[in-house]
Design a protein around this motif. Structure first.
Motif, short mmCIF file in Angstrom:
data_model
loop_
_atom_site.label_atom_id
_atom_site.label_comp_id
_atom_site.label_asym_id
_atom_site.label_seq_id
_atom_site.Cartn_x
_atom_site.Cartn_y
_atom_site.Cartn_z
N ASP A 102 0.86 -1.18 0.00
CA ASP A 102 0.00 0.00 0.00
C ASP A 102 0.90 1.24 0.00
OD1 ASP A 102 -2.44 -1.58 0.42
OD2 ASP A 102 -1.55 -1.97 2.38
N VAL A 103 0.76 2.07 -1.03
CA VAL A 103 1.57 3.28 -1.14
C VAL A 103 0.66 4.44 -1.52
CG1 VAL A 103 3.49 4.41 -2.33
CG2 VAL A 103 3.58 1.95 -1.90
N TRP A 104 0.65 5.46 -0.67
CA TRP A 104 -0.13 6.66 -0.92
C TRP A 104 0.80 7.85 -0.98
CZ3 TRP A 104 -4.93 6.50 2.81
CH2 TRP A 104 -5.71 5.39 2.51
N TYR A 105 0.53 8.77 -1.89
CA TYR A 105 1.36 9.96 -2.08
C TYR A 105 0.60 11.21 -1.65
CZ TYR A 105 3.97 6.83 -5.11
OH TYR A 105 4.68 5.77 -5.59
N GLU A 106 1.31 12.15 -1.07
CA GLU A 106 0.75 13.48 -0.81
C GLU A 106 0.57 14.14 -2.17
OE1 GLU A 106 -0.07 17.38 -0.20
OE2 GLU A 106 1.91 16.89 -1.00
N LEU A 107 -0.46 14.95 -2.33
CA LEU A 107 -0.83 15.50 -3.63
C LEU A 107 0.33 16.21 -4.33
CD1 LEU A 107 -3.01 16.02 -5.76
CD2 LEU A 107 -3.66 18.05 -4.46
N GLY A 108 1.10 17.02 -3.62
CA GLY A 108 2.23 17.73 -4.23
C GLY A 108 3.27 16.77 -4.78
N THR A 109 3.57 15.75 -4.03
CA THR A 109 4.52 14.73 -4.47
C THR A 109 3.96 13.98 -5.67
OG1 THR A 109 5.37 14.47 -2.24
CG2 THR A 109 5.77 12.65 -3.76
N PHE A 110 2.68 13.65 -5.62
CA PHE A 110 2.03 12.95 -6.72
C PHE A 110 2.12 13.75 -8.01
CE2 PHE A 110 -1.90 11.97 -9.13
CZ PHE A 110 -1.65 10.63 -9.40
N MET A 111 1.86 15.05 -7.93
CA MET A 111 1.92 15.90 -9.12
C MET A 111 3.35 15.98 -9.67
SD MET A 111 -1.18 16.58 -9.69
CE MET A 111 -1.02 17.74 -11.02
N GLU A 112 4.32 16.02 -8.78
CA GLU A 112 5.73 16.04 -9.21
C GLU A 112 6.08 14.73 -9.92
OE1 GLU A 112 10.16 16.33 -7.23
OE2 GLU A 112 8.47 17.22 -6.15
N LEU A 113 5.62 13.61 -9.38
CA LEU A 113 5.87 12.32 -10.02
C LEU A 113 5.21 12.25 -11.39
CD1 LEU A 113 5.44 9.95 -6.94
CD2 LEU A 113 7.58 10.52 -8.12
N LEU A 114 3.99 12.78 -11.50
CA LEU A 114 3.32 12.80 -12.80
C LEU A 114 4.10 13.62 -13.82
CD1 LEU A 114 -0.47 13.23 -11.95
CD2 LEU A 114 0.67 11.20 -12.86
N SER A 115 4.66 14.74 -13.37
CA SER A 115 5.42 15.59 -14.29
C SER A 115 6.68 14.90 -14.80
CB SER A 115 5.78 16.92 -13.63
OG SER A 115 6.80 16.74 -12.67
N LYS A 116 7.13 13.87 -14.07
CA LYS A 116 8.31 13.10 -14.47
C LYS A 116 7.92 11.77 -15.13
CE LYS A 116 11.12 15.08 -10.81
NZ LYS A 116 11.82 14.81 -9.55
N SER A 117 6.64 11.60 -15.42
CA SER A 117 6.11 10.38 -16.05
C SER A 117 6.39 9.12 -15.23
CB SER A 117 6.67 10.21 -17.47
OG SER A 117 6.29 11.29 -18.27
N ASN A 118 6.30 9.23 -13.93
CA ASN A 118 6.52 8.09 -13.05
C ASN A 118 5.45 7.03 -13.30
OD1 ASN A 118 5.73 6.65 -10.39
ND2 ASN A 118 7.84 7.31 -10.07
N PRO A 119 5.84 5.79 -13.62
CA PRO A 119 4.87 4.74 -13.94
C PRO A 119 3.87 4.45 -12.81
CG PRO A 119 7.07 4.05 -14.57
CD PRO A 119 7.22 5.33 -13.80
N THR A 120 4.33 4.48 -11.57
CA THR A 120 3.43 4.20 -10.45
C THR A 120 2.37 5.28 -10.31
OG1 THR A 120 5.26 3.09 -9.35
CG2 THR A 120 3.36 3.63 -8.00
#
Length: 172
Positions: A102-120
């Motif tokens: 189970d892995v949950w991201y804080e919204l700011g971190t999630f958006m940063e990961l999306l900007s880097k095309s993170n697969p997860t």
């Protein structure tokens, strides 16, 4: 709960600097405080879904259920108010279970990961509807714009990710 009924009373009687001190000292150990249940019970959850084998129809009877999620940190954490006795900022970019099922991201971190095309992170935007356990209307809007997060860089990142998984499976 983003709102503490005692806050206005304390803010008025103590003054704002003492009020911020109150906020910080009541959160001395946020790492223990930010659990999956705490996020769910305090209105911080934006999205939760089944992911992995259950999301892709590969689950067997022995498969465990993995979840992914996105939450929003409380305002005092987002604004970087520091605990005066413990000088670290109480911001948690993600929480996870011991086995990372189970892995949950804080919204700011999630958006940063999306900007880097993170697969997860991308997986959470494209998970099938029947795997969604909870979706806040704000996150629904984000999922509706999910194609905007796909770029040429996404192909490169996913290729590297696929190759690393192949090497891992072969034991290289």
């Amino acid at each position: 709960m983003l709102y503490d009924e005692k806050q206005p009373e304390i803010a008025t009687s103590y003054g704002y600097s003492r009020y911020f001190q109150y906020i910080c000292t009541r959160k001395q150990n946020l790492k223990e405080m930010y659990t999956f249940d705490y996020i769910r019970n305090n209105g911080l959850l934006l999205f939760e879904c089944k992911r992995g084998s259950h999301a892709f129809g590969l689950a067997t009877d022995k498969s465990d259920i993995d979840t992914g999620g996105v939450y929003i940190a409380e305002p005092d954490v987002l604004f970087g108010i520091r605990n005066l006795e413990n000088t670290r900022t109480n911001y948690q970019p993600q929480i996870s279970s011991e086995k990372n099922d189970d892995v949950w991201y804080e919204l700011g971190t999630f958006m940063e990961l999306l900007s880097k095309s993170n697969p997860t992170a991308l997986e959470l935007l494209f998970v099938p509807e029947d795997c969604i356990l909870y979706e806040h209307p704000i996150f629904r809007e984000l999922r509706m714009m999910r194609n905007f997060f796909i770029s040429k860089d996404t192909v490169k990142v996913l290729y590297k990710y696929a190759m690393s998984q192949i090497r891992k499976a072969r034991g290289l």
